[in-house]
Design a protein around this motif. Structure first.
Motif, short mmCIF file in Angstrom:
data_model
loop_
_atom_site.label_atom_id
_atom_site.label_comp_id
_atom_site.label_asym_id
_atom_site.label_seq_id
_atom_site.Cartn_x
_atom_site.Cartn_y
_atom_site.Cartn_z
N MET A 196 1.17 -1.58 0.32
CA MET A 196 -0.49 0.15 0.18
C MET A 196 1.02 1.28 0.15
O MET A 196 0.72 1.76 -0.03
CB MET A 196 -1.03 0.15 1.29
CG MET A 196 -1.76 -0.75 0.73
SD MET A 196 -4.01 -1.15 2.47
CE MET A 196 -2.58 -1.23 4.49
N SER B 59 -4.65 -4.33 -1.17
CA SER B 59 -4.14 -3.04 -1.20
C SER B 59 -3.79 -2.17 -1.84
O SER B 59 -4.13 -1.37 -2.79
CB SER B 59 -2.00 -3.08 -1.04
OG SER B 59 -1.73 -4.11 -1.77
N ILE C 150 -7.63 -0.74 -2.00
CA ILE C 150 -7.70 0.24 -1.18
C ILE C 150 -6.88 1.15 -0.33
O ILE C 150 -7.25 2.49 -1.44
CB ILE C 150 -6.98 -0.74 0.24
CG1 ILE C 150 -7.70 -1.58 1.01
CG2 ILE C 150 -6.71 0.70 1.62
CD1 ILE C 150 -9.35 -0.76 0.76
N THR C 151 -5.46 1.00 -1.71
CA THR C 151 -4.57 2.41 -2.54
C THR C 151 -5.64 3.36 -3.69
O THR C 151 -5.60 4.25 -3.33
CB THR C 151 -3.29 2.13 -2.83
OG1 THR C 151 -2.72 1.17 -2.18
CG2 THR C 151 -2.33 2.68 -3.78
N VAL D 198 -8.68 4.91 -2.50
CA VAL D 198 -8.26 5.70 -0.65
C VAL D 198 -7.15 6.68 -1.20
O VAL D 198 -7.26 8.08 -0.69
CB VAL D 198 -7.40 5.33 0.33
CG1 VAL D 198 -7.57 6.07 1.56
CG2 VAL D 198 -8.80 4.32 1.12
#
Length: 242
Positions: free
Chosen positions: A60, A184, A187-188, A191
């Motif tokens: 991440m 990851s 999420i990355t 976000v």
């Protein structure tokens, strides 16, 4: 009568037949010295999940920078051709760094080399904004150095999975470990743009540094989890984890 030498095809077939026979006749594992761990056993081992978390947080933190470094570079470098050249050079360092980290791990052990690679990566991510006040060549050096450090953990994890959990289910076990990349990435990707809008580029890099730092702490705790986990202690001693 002249000796008959086997053809390449025959020699290859003989090799794989011997390898398969040797593999099938391996001694049965026992509780004191288990050589192969089934995926069902692996997912119940806290050592696996610690390693998985190390990979996730490192992925991440790295992805935040590597996925957006070109967009960041455009804020102070008005040359798309140069930024494309930086991306190409970084791929070279990503490939060239893998044998380097492998040799370091063979000499110093997994834990030391993995932590060093993570620390170097974290420092580079935390200081990449300094390239704004230098020339553009320094930005190229910074990005290439980040890719060089990034590939360290990616190089070491497969060997560690093979050694800890055995060769028989390696492909499945390694696939389970690589699932951290899926988590990851999702999420990355969702976000990072929000963080960039909220905190700016410098704040985003600080978040990336913090995420990688969490991965470093988890890596340092791995020896403690190894002692408490279900896998025999001698397997970690051989890897210089304790």
């Amino acid at each position: 009568m002249p000796l008959m030498t086997p053809t390449n095809k025959e020699a290859e077939t003989s090799f794989w037949e011997k390898a398969e026979k040797s593999y099938q006749t391996r001694p049965a594992r026992d509780e004191k010295h288990r050589e192969n761990y089934h995926p069902r056993e692996v997912v119940r081992c806290r050592v696996f999940w610690t390693m998985w978390a190390v990979m996730t947080f490192t992925y991440m933190g790295t992805a935040i920078v590597t996925n957006l470094f070109k967009a960041y570079g455009q804020t102070f470098i008005n040359d798309d051709h140069y930024l494309s050249l930086v991306a190409s050079l970084s791929s070279v360092f990503n490939a060239a760094g893998r044998p380097f980290w492998g040799m370091m791990a063979d000499r110093f052990g997994f834990r030391i080399v993995a932590v060093v690679a993570q620390c170097v990566l974290a420092c580079l991510v935390a200081t990449v904004f300094t390239c704004e006040v230098t020339d553009r060549e320094m930005f190229c050096v910074w990005v290439c150095a980040m890719y060089l450090a990034m590939c360290g953990l990616l190089t070491l994890i497969p060997a560690l999975v093979f050694t800890l959990f055995g060769p028989r289910y390696f492909n499945v076990n390694m696939g389970l470990m690589d699932s951290s990349g899926i988590f990851s990435s999702v999420i990355t990707g969702s976000v990072a743009p929000i963080l960039k809008e909220a905190f700016g580029w410098h704040g985003l890099f600080f978040v990336a540094f913090a995420v990688i730092f969490i991965g470093i702490l988890l890596n340092l705790s791995l020896s403690i989890n190894c002692n408490e986990g279900s896998i025999p202690r001698h397997m970690y001693t051989d890897l210089s984890l304790t």
